[in-house]
Write an enzyme that holds these catalytic residues in place. Sequence first.
Site, PDB file in Angstrom:
ATOM      1  N   HIS A 111      32.477   0.257  17.775  1.00 17.75           N
ATOM      2  CA  HIS A 111      31.653  -0.268  16.733  1.00 17.75           C
ATOM      3  C   HIS A 111      30.470  -0.812  17.109  1.00 17.75           C
ATOM      4  CE1 HIS A 111      30.500  -1.953  12.863  1.00 17.75           C
ATOM      5  NE2 HIS A 111      30.598  -3.226  13.388  1.00 17.75           N
ATOM      6  N   CYS A 142      34.080  -3.563   9.376  1.00 11.83           N
ATOM      7  CA  CYS A 142      33.716  -2.926  10.260  1.00 11.83           C
ATOM      8  C   CYS A 142      34.850  -2.089  10.892  1.00 11.83           C
ATOM      9  CB  CYS A 142      32.954  -3.545  11.285  1.00 11.83           C
ATOM     10  SG  CYS A 142      31.291  -4.479  10.449  1.00 11.83           S
ATOM     11  N   ASN A 195      23.782  -1.349  12.537  1.00 12.46           N
ATOM     12  CA  ASN A 195      25.321  -1.526  12.245  1.00 12.46           C
ATOM     13  C   ASN A 195      25.439  -0.756  10.775  1.00 12.46           C
ATOM     14  OD1 ASN A 195      27.449  -2.371  11.557  1.00 12.46           O
ATOM     15  ND2 ASN A 195      27.310  -4.496  12.201  1.00 12.46           N
TER      16      ASN A 195
END
Length: 330
Positions: free
Chosen positions: A257, A117, A287
């Site tokens: 994020h 990520c 996500n």
Amino acid sequence: MKGKITAAITAVGGFVPEDKLTNFDLEKMVDTNDEWIKTRTGIEERRILKGEGLATSDMVVPAVKQICEKRGINPNEIECLIVATVTPDMVFPATATIVCDKIGATNAWGFDVSAACSGFLYSLTLGASLIESGRYKKVVVCGADKMSSIIDYSDRATCVIFGDGAGAVLLEANENGFGVLDSLLKSDGSGCKYLHLKAGGSLKPASIETVLAKEHYAFQDGQPVFKFAVKGMADVSAELLEKNKMTGDDIAWLVPHQANKRIIDATANRMGLNPDKVMLNIQRYGNTTSGTIPLCLWDWENKLVKGDYLVLAAFGGGFTWGATLVKWAY
Ligand code: UT7
């Protein structure tokens, strides 16, 4: 006299697949419910790349084409293209080289960055360094993941969280102080046990056994990751502000994020930022791993004003985490 060379973001592109997977769809697939997903994560739906033969590169290509159209440049003017991803089209060659071929970036070299990520932030810092060195004038940095290719849709611990998507930015040399100003990047490999993909690498090559054991799907022990993420993302963002003698008041936008709305809220809180200064699209895309930060920039591009200070922040598998300070250039 002109100042030192910085890497300004001069265009943003993005792509999300048309197909939506809603919380209500997931209710029919695993033992979960819309209320739990919304309150625990903030997610309402995510996008899924469907279709035979479609891979991560097929999401990056439209994002990069958008950039070229917006800036009126020919793909053959791109000198380097970096793709952050944990779902490359293949183990090798790099997805970046496949993208360059598909868009006709015949003068570019390219490579992939694997940092889960935080991949986009790591790549942005790398791309900016290439520009700052004075050797390159146009570098494209992409963050893209087809997470649906490594998700077990019978595992409620992971399938409610992730989605597919891609974003990209063009970095161009700037002599007026715009662009990537600072980055604090971190990693801690001892976090590997909490978030990883067990098989398919050199440690455990693909076999019938690994397939039967579902070891080609992402594994996440959510709670410890959550705990580290809340602290990691908030700490590094606060540290970046302090290092640059700034406070939340100086920041126009936090670009976090998008893993969990609760992690984002904690980071904003720690930086003293009101929620209206926080980019949040987790409800629509979930996500997308390396895709989240550039997809936020893509969604908010029209609201950004030249001179705005942005803090981009991420936490992910590895563990990897970091924060980057950007002065918006247009
Ligand atoms: O982007 C890369 C980095 N990743 C992250 O930052 C993710 C970090 N982790 C998280 O965001 C959260 O840990 C999750 C969203 C993954 C899980 O949320 P949580 O609040 O940590 O849930 P939990 O695992 O502590 O589970 C709480 C309860 C449990 O039930 P009991 O034991 O309290 O009865 C779980 O069995 O919720 C249950 N549960 C679910 N219920 C409905 C777990 N998953 C689900 C689900 N639907 N999908």
